[in-house]
Enzyme design. Structure first.
Site, PDB file in Angstrom:
ATOM      1  N   HIS A   3       0.853  -1.196   0.000  1.00 33.48           N
ATOM      2  CA  HIS A   3       0.000   0.000   0.000  1.00 33.48           C
ATOM      3  C   HIS A   3       0.885   1.242   0.000  1.00 33.48           C
ATOM      4  CE1 HIS A   3       0.807  -0.634   4.282  1.00 33.48           C
ATOM      5  NE2 HIS A   3       0.319   0.557   4.573  1.00 33.48           N
ATOM      6  N   HIS A  10       4.801  -4.770  11.023  1.00 36.63           N
ATOM      7  CA  HIS A  10       5.166  -4.027  12.235  1.00 36.63           C
ATOM      8  C   HIS A  10       5.266  -4.942  13.442  1.00 36.63           C
ATOM      9  CE1 HIS A  10       4.644   0.127  10.663  1.00 36.63           C
ATOM     10  NE2 HIS A  10       3.710  -0.434   9.900  1.00 36.63           N
ATOM     11  N   HIS A  68      -7.448  -0.771   5.575  1.00 33.64           N
ATOM     12  CA  HIS A  68      -6.408   0.127   6.079  1.00 33.64           C
ATOM     13  C   HIS A  68      -6.210   1.274   5.087  1.00 33.64           C
ATOM     14  CE1 HIS A  68      -2.824   1.294   8.265  1.00 33.64           C
ATOM     15  NE2 HIS A  68      -2.080   1.147   7.185  1.00 33.64           N
ATOM     16  N   ASP A  95      -0.115  -4.137   6.302  1.00 30.73           N
ATOM     17  CA  ASP A  95      -0.783  -3.594   7.484  1.00 30.73           C
ATOM     18  C   ASP A  95      -2.237  -4.037   7.574  1.00 30.73           C
ATOM     19  OD1 ASP A  95       1.567  -2.318   8.117  1.00 30.73           O
ATOM     20  OD2 ASP A  95       0.801  -0.280   7.853  1.00 30.73           O
ATOM     21  N   HIS A  99       1.354   3.988   1.990  1.00 30.38           N
ATOM     22  CA  HIS A  99       1.893   4.748   3.127  1.00 30.38           C
ATOM     23  C   HIS A  99       3.418   4.858   3.054  1.00 30.38           C
ATOM     24  CE1 HIS A  99      -1.923   4.093   5.782  1.00 30.38           C
ATOM     25  NE2 HIS A  99      -2.079   5.046   4.894  1.00 30.38           N
ATOM     26  N   ASP A 118       5.871   4.734   5.095  1.00 33.91           N
ATOM     27  CA  ASP A 118       6.751   3.747   5.726  1.00 33.91           C
ATOM     28  C   ASP A 118       6.707   2.393   4.999  1.00 33.91           C
ATOM     29  OD1 ASP A 118       4.091   3.420   6.701  1.00 33.91           O
ATOM     30  OD2 ASP A 118       4.822   2.261   8.407  1.00 33.91           O
ATOM     31  N   HIS A 119       6.037   2.369   3.838  1.00 30.40           N
ATOM     32  CA  HIS A 119       6.025   1.179   2.989  1.00 30.40           C
ATOM     33  C   HIS A 119       6.545   1.464   1.586  1.00 30.40           C
ATOM     34  CE1 HIS A 119       3.701  -1.469   5.762  1.00 30.40           C
ATOM     35  NE2 HIS A 119       3.413  -0.278   6.269  1.00 30.40           N
TER      36      HIS A 119
END
Length: 260
Positions: free
Chosen positions: A61, A176, A119, A138, A63, A65-66
């Site tokens: 996805h 995570h 998400h 996530d 975001h 941090d990805h």
């Protein structure tokens, strides 16, 4: 941490504050992928330690941090970036868009894509069915699930139901290390659940030694993850929602977690 699933080798390592990075190597061809790019420097360093290049980037996805390391890693290694079709140009440097039912080849193995919105609206997961291993981003965490930043409870329950339907011996890699906090919440719901009690103790021992709680098996999650247990009568009774629809029970558990 290195594990093998038939011809696929998975190397897991910490990134950022609480993310994990994953390198996937198909041993027959030597082709290598990473799942998401939380930290380009950490990923490049691990590739160097392993003596590997990078052929594919698999984004779950959009975001940051990805996807934050996408362009740096593409520039350095020439990797092709594969990401969800439902997230458009929010996937930096995306070369190929995929969605549920598509296949992604890494050398001699193939990953099946499933859509798991909730998400984010375009979230996807990558499954290597033959090796009974999946990368769920996530959507699912050990004893938890992703916050509903974009989707509805009904969408997320449908997505989680797809994961629930996989073989119970599937090994799942989530993005995570949230398990200790998730365990505290799961224990607060009051369900009488011996498997949960045992898992809470196991997680405490692992974290005290600085060891990861990821990956996990789907079998363990089916027994201990409150978000996957929204259709279980014991969970419904514990939160005072006996006979309610599972999506409604899920929504209440998610609401409680958001304010826990």
């Amino acid at each position: 941490m290195k594990r093998t699933y038939g011809p696929l080798t998975v190397v897991q390592f910490p990134c950022l504050k609480d993310n994990y990075g994953f390198l996937l190597r198909e041993e027959g061809s030597g082709k290598t992928a990473c799942v998401d790019t939380p930290d380009a420097d950490a990923i490049a360093a691990e590739l160097g330690r392993q003596g590997w290049g990078l052929d594919l980037i698999l984004n779950t996805h959009w975001h940051f941090d990805h996807t934050g390391g996408n362009e740096a890693l593409k520039s350095r290694f020439g990797a092709q970036i594969i990401g969800p079709s439902g997230e458009g140009d929010r996937i930096p440097g995306r070369d190929r868009a995929v969605s549920g039912g598509d296949e992604v080849a890494l050398g001699n193995v193939s990953f099946r894509v499933i859509d798991t919105p909730g998400h984010t609206m375009g979230h996807i997961c990558f499954l290597f069915d033959e090796g009974h291993v999946g990368f769920v981003g996530d959507t699912l965490f050990s004893m938890g699930c992703g916050r509903l930043f974009e989707g509805s409870p009904e969408q997320m329950w449908t997505s989680l139901s797809k994961l629930k339907a996989l073989p119970a011996d599937m090994t799942l890699y989530c993005a995570h290390e949230y398990t200790a906090a998730n365990a505290a919440f799961a224990g607060s719901l009051g369900e009488e659940n011996a498997a949960l009690t045992a898992r809470i103790g196991e997680v405490k021992a692992l974290r005290e030694k600085g060891e990861p709680t990821v990956p996990m098996t789907l079998a363990t999650e089916l027994e201990t993850n409150p978000f996957l247990r929204a259709d279980a009568p014991s969970m419904q009774a514990a939160i005072g929602m006996g006979q309610a629809a599972p999506a409604e029970v899920f929504a209440e558990i998610r609401r409680r977690k958001d304010s826990f």
